[in-house]
Design a protein around this motif. Structure first.
Motif, PDB file in Angstrom:
ATOM      1  N   VAL A 150       7.533  56.399  44.455  1.00  0.00           N
ATOM      2  CA  VAL A 150       6.976  56.302  43.109  1.00  0.00           C
ATOM      3  C   VAL A 150       5.561  55.767  43.247  1.00  0.00           C
ATOM      4  N   PHE A 151       4.596  56.527  42.813  1.00  0.00           N
ATOM      5  CA  PHE A 151       3.219  56.027  42.776  1.00  0.00           C
ATOM      6  C   PHE A 151       2.952  55.529  41.361  1.00  0.00           C
ATOM      7  N   LEU A 152       2.586  54.280  41.268  1.00  0.00           N
ATOM      8  CA  LEU A 152       2.289  53.715  39.950  1.00  0.00           C
ATOM      9  C   LEU A 152       0.976  54.314  39.445  1.00  0.00           C
ATOM     10  N   PRO A 153       0.801  54.339  38.135  1.00  0.00           N
ATOM     11  CA  PRO A 153      -0.411  54.963  37.588  1.00  0.00           C
ATOM     12  C   PRO A 153      -1.689  54.368  38.174  1.00  0.00           C
ATOM     13  N   ASN A 154      -2.595  55.243  38.529  1.00  0.00           N
ATOM     14  CA  ASN A 154      -3.922  54.852  38.999  1.00  0.00           C
ATOM     15  C   ASN A 154      -4.905  55.721  38.234  1.00  0.00           C
ATOM     16  N   GLU A 155      -5.816  55.073  37.579  1.00  0.00           N
ATOM     17  CA  GLU A 155      -6.737  55.758  36.677  1.00  0.00           C
ATOM     18  C   GLU A 155      -7.332  57.051  37.254  1.00  0.00           C
ATOM     19  N   ASP A 156      -7.800  56.963  38.492  1.00  0.00           N
ATOM     20  CA  ASP A 156      -8.502  58.116  39.057  1.00  0.00           C
ATOM     21  C   ASP A 156      -7.572  59.108  39.754  1.00  0.00           C
ATOM     22  N   LEU A 157      -6.586  58.580  40.456  1.00  0.00           N
ATOM     23  CA  LEU A 157      -5.820  59.461  41.343  1.00  0.00           C
ATOM     24  C   LEU A 157      -4.568  60.052  40.707  1.00  0.00           C
ATOM     25  N   CYS A 158      -3.905  59.277  39.873  1.00  0.00           N
ATOM     26  CA  CYS A 158      -2.717  59.809  39.186  1.00  0.00           C
ATOM     27  C   CYS A 158      -2.497  58.980  37.924  1.00  0.00           C
ATOM     28  N   PRO A 159      -3.245  59.317  36.878  1.00  0.00           N
ATOM     29  CA  PRO A 159      -3.248  58.503  35.653  1.00  0.00           C
ATOM     30  C   PRO A 159      -1.866  58.276  35.055  1.00  0.00           C
ATOM     31  N   GLU A 160      -0.966  59.214  35.256  1.00  0.00           N
ATOM     32  CA  GLU A 160       0.375  59.073  34.679  1.00  0.00           C
ATOM     33  C   GLU A 160       1.357  58.465  35.671  1.00  0.00           C
ATOM     34  N   GLY A 161       0.911  58.247  36.892  1.00  0.00           N
ATOM     35  CA  GLY A 161       1.852  57.883  37.948  1.00  0.00           C
ATOM     36  C   GLY A 161       2.554  59.146  38.430  1.00  0.00           C
ATOM     37  N   ALA A 162       3.346  59.027  39.472  1.00  0.00           N
ATOM     38  CA  ALA A 162       4.017  60.211  40.006  1.00  0.00           C
ATOM     39  C   ALA A 162       5.222  59.785  40.830  1.00  0.00           C
ATOM     40  N   VAL A 163       6.207  60.671  40.887  1.00  0.00           N
ATOM     41  CA  VAL A 163       7.347  60.470  41.782  1.00  0.00           C
ATOM     42  C   VAL A 163       7.345  61.646  42.738  1.00  0.00           C
ATOM     43  N   VAL A 164       7.272  61.372  44.015  1.00  0.00           N
ATOM     44  CA  VAL A 164       7.194  62.473  44.968  1.00  0.00           C
ATOM     45  C   VAL A 164       8.307  62.344  46.013  1.00  0.00           C
ATOM     46  N   ASN A 173      -0.969  66.163  45.989  1.00  0.00           N
ATOM     47  CA  ASN A 173      -2.268  66.134  45.298  1.00  0.00           C
ATOM     48  C   ASN A 173      -2.689  64.766  44.796  1.00  0.00           C
ATOM     49  N   ILE A 174      -2.183  63.737  45.432  1.00  0.00           N
ATOM     50  CA  ILE A 174      -2.681  62.395  45.120  1.00  0.00           C
ATOM     51  C   ILE A 174      -3.624  62.046  46.264  1.00  0.00           C
TER      52      ILE A 174
END
Ligand code: FES
Length: 112
Positions: free
Chosen positions: A5-19, A35-36
């Motif tokens: 789980v990538f927590l939201p990061n303004e530039d790289l994944c504003p919504e966060g992501a689960v990969v 694509n992060i």
């Protein structure tokens, strides 16, 4: 397969992501495959801090960082006890929650 789980990061994944990740893959590779685009100024050779992440969950499942990584991490912006260089941290069977710090210090750029 382990999930990250990538927590939201303004530039790289504003919504966060689960990969989905593969065991033995680095956290950075798993991010890039989805694509992060975590910075990796030294091309993953453990010689910069731009790929710094903080492992919010699952830190103990990772193999410990070696001395070289620790030395580099000391220079990272926003260092925390659960900081790792994502190009060195190998995913195991366990799921992870990863925060990508807002800033990176790009020594390569700064020295120009
Ligand atoms: S990309 Fe430089 S240490 Fe990870």
């Amino acid at each position: 397969m382990p999930k990250i789980v990538f927590l939201p990061n303004e530039d790289l994944c504003p919504e966060g992501a689960v990969v989905e990740a593969e065991e033995g893959q680095t956290v950075l590779e798993a991010a890039k495959a989805n694509n992060i685009d975590i910075e990796h100024a030294c091309e993953m050779s453990c010689a910069c801090t731009t790929c710094h992440v903080v492992i919010r969950e699952g830190f103990d499942s990772l193999e410990e960082s070696d001395e070289l990584e620790d030395d580099m991490l000391d220079k990272a912006w926003g260092l925390e006890p659960e900081s790792r260089l994502s190009c060195q941290a190998l995913v195991t069977k366990e799921d992870l929650v990863v925060e990508i710090p807002k800033y990176t210090l790009n020594h390569a750029k700064e020295n120009h």
